[in-house]
Design a protein around this motif. Structure first.
Motif, short mmCIF file in Angstrom:
data_model
loop_
_atom_site.label_atom_id
_atom_site.label_comp_id
_atom_site.label_asym_id
_atom_site.label_seq_id
_atom_site.Cartn_x
_atom_site.Cartn_y
_atom_site.Cartn_z
N LYS A 298 31.05 47.18 20.63
CA LYS A 298 31.78 48.44 20.45
C LYS A 298 32.95 48.54 21.41
N MET A 299 34.10 48.87 20.87
CA MET A 299 35.31 49.00 21.67
C MET A 299 35.22 50.24 22.55
N LYS A 300 35.53 50.07 23.82
CA LYS A 300 35.52 51.18 24.76
C LYS A 300 36.93 51.42 25.28
N GLY A 301 37.32 52.68 25.31
CA GLY A 301 38.68 52.99 25.76
C GLY A 301 39.71 52.31 24.88
N ASN A 302 40.67 51.65 25.54
CA ASN A 302 41.71 50.92 24.81
C ASN A 302 41.34 49.47 24.53
N GLY A 303 40.09 49.10 24.87
CA GLY A 303 39.67 47.73 24.63
C GLY A 303 39.96 46.83 25.82
N VAL A 304 39.83 45.52 25.61
CA VAL A 304 40.03 44.53 26.66
C VAL A 304 41.23 43.65 26.33
N LEU A 305 41.78 43.03 27.36
CA LEU A 305 42.91 42.13 27.19
C LEU A 305 42.41 40.78 26.73
N LYS A 306 43.03 40.26 25.67
CA LYS A 306 42.63 38.98 25.10
C LYS A 306 43.41 37.85 25.77
N LEU A 307 42.65 36.98 26.42
CA LEU A 307 43.26 35.88 27.16
C LEU A 307 42.67 34.55 26.73
N THR A 308 43.25 33.49 27.24
CA THR A 308 42.66 32.17 27.15
C THR A 308 43.10 31.39 28.38
N ARG A 309 42.57 30.19 28.53
CA ARG A 309 42.89 29.36 29.69
C ARG A 309 43.52 28.05 29.24
N TYR A 310 44.50 27.63 30.02
CA TYR A 310 45.18 26.37 29.72
C TYR A 310 45.79 25.88 31.03
N LYS A 311 46.12 24.61 31.08
CA LYS A 311 46.68 24.05 32.31
C LYS A 311 48.01 24.70 32.65
N LYS A 312 48.39 24.62 33.91
CA LYS A 312 49.65 25.19 34.35
C LYS A 312 50.82 24.36 33.83
N VAL A 313 51.78 25.04 33.22
CA VAL A 313 52.99 24.36 32.73
C VAL A 313 54.21 25.13 33.21
N LYS A 314 55.31 24.42 33.31
CA LYS A 314 56.56 25.02 33.77
C LYS A 314 57.67 24.80 32.75
N ILE A 315 58.64 25.68 32.79
CA ILE A 315 59.78 25.57 31.90
C ILE A 315 61.04 25.43 32.75
N LYS A 316 61.96 24.62 32.27
CA LYS A 316 63.21 24.39 32.98
C LYS A 316 64.22 25.46 32.59
N THR A 317 64.78 26.13 33.58
CA THR A 317 65.77 27.17 33.32
C THR A 317 67.17 26.57 33.17
N LYS A 318 68.12 27.39 32.77
CA LYS A 318 69.49 26.91 32.56
C LYS A 318 70.13 26.38 33.84
#
Length: 346
Positions: A298-318
């Motif tokens: 049963k959902m309580k309040g506004n519910g829970v945040l849906k997450l998952t796990r994955y390895k750390k990755v980075k993105i190259k900026t301009k």
């Protein structure tokens, strides 16, 4: 007569693992874990290779027909090993292990103790939608649904959405299926819930094939009226406003350490992204949703945040710098960024 057909190029950038389900689930009888990979053979092709061996063929049919009585289910790898089948040339595809399918988070429940190959067999794995050639893709209907949520919340806001009596504005917005995506862009991720009130995360025994962070996906959006063209032309603006609405209503209750920064214009797609990325904020009845919820979930309040796990990755900026997509190994399920540009089709 003026031609109102306008074409836009929509580029999607996956920030958190994203899952679009096909309705199919893989059991332990339909995949093999070995050499740090999950191999999903073509089961029809496997049978064709053994059908001429009457004894083995009979065993295979019995194996596949074995009912799950609540006790241990025989995995496919075990069946092949017992019958001296060392081949792995049965078509299909493989997904490399990320290392986070089972990894334990301090202070949280974990459903598995993955100390060896056999214990790295997952429960049912929910499959990503694929085309007739076995390539993952995102149906245009999935993206159109996310766009519709944004527009309903940020442009229309009332019951006056023009979609009745043959005047459906969303019929004037056509979204293509995405271009095919390589299976190399798939990973397996586990479902995690984060409870803001208890300030803790819990893993659940649900695994999904999902697109990896950093995957880029292309779509074409075509509008057939001037009013539809204006909506899509301003989609970036609407998306940013909708994200702020989502943040104010829901995300602000959670620690910054598990909230990913936006890259491009924010949009959430697919299963597991959570209720508040999909609803009409002006008409949603949380009390009705709570009434219909299964008692134990049963959902309580506004519910829970849906997450998952994955390895750390980075993105190259301009400017040549590398920045992490997430502050930890928690990612927001289904979080993406996008850019959109009108195309001159001559």
């Amino acid at each position: 007569m003026k031609n109102y057909h306008t074409e836009f190029k929509f580029n999607l950038f996956v920030l958190g693992p994203m899952h679009i389900g096909s309705g199919k689930k893989y059991t332990k009888k339909e995949y093999i874990y070995e050499n740090e990979k999950y191999y999903f053979p073509d089961m029809g092709e496997l049978y064709l290779k053994i059908r001429n061996n009457e004894k083995l063929s009979k065993k295979f049919i019995e194996f596949m027909s074995e009912r799950n009585t609540g006790y241990r289910t025989t995995p496919l790898k075990e069946f092949l090993s017992k019958n001296n089948i060392n081949d792995r040339d049965f078509g299909g595809y493989s997904i490399a292990e990320s290392g986070y399918e089972f990894e334990k988070k301090q202070g949280s429940r974990n459903w598995n103790n993955a100390s060896n190959d056999s214990s790295r067999n997952l429960n049912e794995i929910v499959a990503f939608v694929k085309d007739e050639f076995g390539n993952p893709y995102i149906p245009g209907s999935s993206l159109k649904g996310a766009i519709r949520t944004i527009l309903v919340n940020e442009e229309f806001k009332t019951d006056d959405v023009p979609w009745k009596d043959g005047n459906n504005i969303f019929n004037e917005i056509r979204v293509s299926d995405s271009k095919p995506i390589s299976v190399d862009n798939l990973t397996l991720v586990q479902k995690w819930d984060y409870n803001a009130k208890k300030n803790c995360s819990n893993s659940l025994p649900i695994w999904r094939e999902s697109l990896k962070p950093l995957t880029r996906v292309e779509f074409t959006i075509t509008t057939s009226s001037e009013r539809a063209r204006k909506l899509i032309e301003n989609l970036s603006h609407y998306a940013k406003n909708f994200y702020q609405r989502y943040k104010n209503k829901f995300l602000s209750a959670y620690p910054d350490s598990i909230i990913q920064k936006n890259i491009g214009c924010p949009i959430y797609l697919g299963a597991g992204s959570g209720l508040w990325t999909k609803v009409d904020y002006h008409h949603v009845r949380i009390d009705k949703i709570q009434e219909k919820s299964y008692k134990k979930m049963k959902m309580k309040g506004n519910g829970v945040l849906k997450l998952t796990r994955y390895k750390k990755v980075k993105i190259k900026t301009k400017d040549g710098k590398y920045i992490p997509l997430a502050k930890d190994v928690f990612y927001e399920m289904g979080k993406c960024g996008f850019s959109i540009k009108e195309v001159d089709v001559g």
